[in-house]
Design a protein around this motif. Structure first.
Motif, PDB file in Angstrom:
ATOM      1  N   VAL A 120       0.638  -4.185   6.083  1.00 30.77           N
ATOM      2  CA  VAL A 120       1.733  -4.705   5.436  1.00 30.77           C
ATOM      3  C   VAL A 120       2.110  -6.260   6.051  1.00 30.77           C
ATOM      4  N   GLY A 144       5.655   1.281   5.104  1.00 31.27           N
ATOM      5  CA  GLY A 144       5.944   2.567   4.361  1.00 31.27           C
ATOM      6  C   GLY A 144       6.802   3.751   4.998  1.00 31.27           C
ATOM      7  N   THR A 186       8.116  -0.362   1.720  1.00 30.98           N
ATOM      8  CA  THR A 186       7.209  -1.095   0.838  1.00 30.98           C
ATOM      9  C   THR A 186       6.424  -0.300  -0.075  1.00 30.98           C
ATOM     10  N   THR A 187       6.719   0.911   0.386  1.00 26.98           N
ATOM     11  CA  THR A 187       6.165   1.955  -0.810  1.00 26.98           C
ATOM     12  C   THR A 187       6.961   2.545  -1.732  1.00 26.98           C
ATOM     13  N   LEU A 218       5.919  -3.444  -4.379  1.00 26.07           N
ATOM     14  CA  LEU A 218       5.043  -2.398  -5.019  1.00 26.07           C
ATOM     15  C   LEU A 218       3.833  -3.071  -5.731  1.00 26.07           C
ATOM     16  N   LEU A 266       0.742  -2.260  -4.082  1.00 23.94           N
ATOM     17  CA  LEU A 266       0.195  -0.775  -3.840  1.00 23.94           C
ATOM     18  C   LEU A 266      -0.772  -0.091  -4.798  1.00 23.94           C
ATOM     19  N   GLU A 318      -1.177   5.367  -4.021  1.00 24.97           N
ATOM     20  CA  GLU A 318       0.008   5.234  -3.466  1.00 24.97           C
ATOM     21  C   GLU A 318       1.258   5.567  -4.309  1.00 24.97           C
ATOM     22  N   MET A 319       0.932   4.799  -5.511  1.00 28.42           N
ATOM     23  CA  MET A 319       1.985   4.822  -6.459  1.00 28.42           C
ATOM     24  C   MET A 319       2.102   6.536  -6.949  1.00 28.42           C
ATOM     25  N   GLY A 364       4.280   8.326  -4.531  1.00 30.44           N
ATOM     26  CA  GLY A 364       5.548   8.158  -4.687  1.00 30.44           C
ATOM     27  C   GLY A 364       6.124   8.981  -5.860  1.00 30.44           C
TER      28      GLY A 364
END
Ligand code: NAD
Ligand code: GLY
Length: 355
Positions: free
Chosen positions: A45, A102, A127-128, A168, A171, A175-176, A179
């Motif tokens: 990041v 994250g 940031t995630t 995002l 990402l 990872e999406m 979430g």
């Protein structure tokens, strides 16, 4: 930019949500106290967003610390390194710690802020997607060890959470999806209307549609804030936020915190919790199938990995909700309503874990 509020009396704080929110002075400049700032980030990041954060705080003395990436880095040893770095840099009680990353970085940054000089100002910049809807809000901080997840930590609230949806864009899909597991959780435990909205909008969220993503984050933060505001230290209702997590944490522990993402483990865990709820005739088999379909559409696993049942149960026993050595589980009373219970049959649990 939208603003949600976590209501905790004189420790209440805003959650700023929107594209570019991390550059808004109202969100970032006004939340920093004093002149010294430590930005904690990681090797993934940092190169993407650290300069942008520094540019938003041109008048401050900014010290940075970057950790290696990964859940396996969420350790007491690394928190110790952060603290040492702050001491070496001469930071004191008036410093602000900003977590930029994250859930792993938010959990570690929060914990470091809570113990440095007995507690300093903390700003969470998740940031995630998972960290924007869950990990950065509510004040749970901590690290893992060989006995289990998050077994060392503290409740320590930030003074602001800044969910910049622009972050995002870098990402990856996996990872999406991770979430989305926590977002679907909010629908299952608290809001069937949100659940059916998710059913219609999951593809738009995965495609980063601005309106859909914004609504999903905002509604999730609203639900989390409402629950945390009612029960900050998990004496009662807050436990429902752990729906699927007792199973999920066991999956993470058994797979060495590396093969399964937290959100993926929670997704498979939610299916197990739904199956047990159905065995107890609280929800129907059709509703379990509906949950599986929704998680599949979100790109998430619906079956746990191949873990021996005894090992699974033993791993579940390291959960913080274990009471008098009995595993307490969050189950669904009905769709949109969850509860914590130890009143389930061991036989049903074994059957659910056995397939
Ligand atoms: P993570 O922090 O490991 O981030 C996932 C990956 O995405 C990492 O490789 C990270 O470097 C990378 N990344 C982060 N932001 C990025 C970006 N904008 N662009 C590209 N890559 C980016 O994992 P996570 O899913 O964010 O969080 C999981 C952690 O959060 C777990 O440790 C879990 O226990 C914790 N958690 C805590 C709470 C809480 O209430 N404190 C709630 C839920 C989860
Ligand atoms: N993620 C669970 C909680 O914050 O309580």
């Amino acid at each position: 930019m939208n603003i949600e509020q976590v209501n905790l009396g004189d420790r209440s704080y805003p959650i700023f949500i929107g594209k570019g929110s991390s550059s808004e002075p109202q969100a970032i400049t006004d939340s920093v106290l004093g002149n010294d700032v430590l930005v904690l980030t990681n090797e993934t990041v940092g190169p993407l967003y650290l300069e942008q954060i520094k540019a938003s705080l041109p008048d401050k003395n900014i010290v940075t610390f970057s950790l290696p990436d990964g859940e396996q880095e969420k350790t007491l040893k690394n928190v110790h390194k952060v603290i040492h770095h702050m001491l070496e840099a001469g930071l004191g009680r008036d410093a602000t710690l900003i977590s930029l990353g994250g859930g792993v970085i938010c959990d570690m940054g929060g914990f470091a802020a809570s113990i440095f000089m007995r507690g300093i100002n903390l700003i969470q910049i998740p940031t995630t997607l998972l960290a924007q809807v869950d990990a950065s809000v509510g004040g749970k901080t901590g690290v893992n060890n060989s006995y289990g997840k998050n077994l060392v930590g503290s409740f320590y609230q930030p003074s602001a959470v800044i969910c910049d949806t622009a972050f995002l864009s870098t990402l990856n899909e996996k990872e999406m999806s991770a979430g989305l597991a926590e977002i679907i959780k909010y629908g299952l435990i608290h809001d069937t209307k949100f659940l059916s909205w998710l059913n219609d909008n999951i593809q738009n969220i995965l495609k980063h549609d601005r309106a859909a993503l914004g609504h999903a984050i905002q509604r999730s933060c609203q639900i989390k804030s409402e629950i945390v505001s009612a029960d900050e230290k998990e004496q009662s209702i807050r436990a429902i936020l752990n729906f699927g997590h007792t199973f999920g944490h066991a999956i993470e522990l058994q797979t060495g915190y590396s093969d399964w993402l937290h959100g993926e483990a929670v997704a498979a865990g939610m299916v197990l919790a739904c199956k047990l709820s159905a065995k107890m005739s609280l929800i129907s088999k059709e509703e379990v199938e509906m949950v599986k379909d929704l998680l599949t559409k979100a790109g998430l696993p619906i079956e746990p990995p191949d873990i021996n049942t005894n090992d699974f149960i033993n791993a579940m026993k390291s959960d913080k909700k274990v009471k008098e050595r009995k595993i307490q589980l969050v189950l669904l009373q009905k769709m949109g309503e969850a509860f914590l219970t130890s009143e389930y049959s061991e036989e049903d649990l074994l059957e659910v874990l056995g397939g």
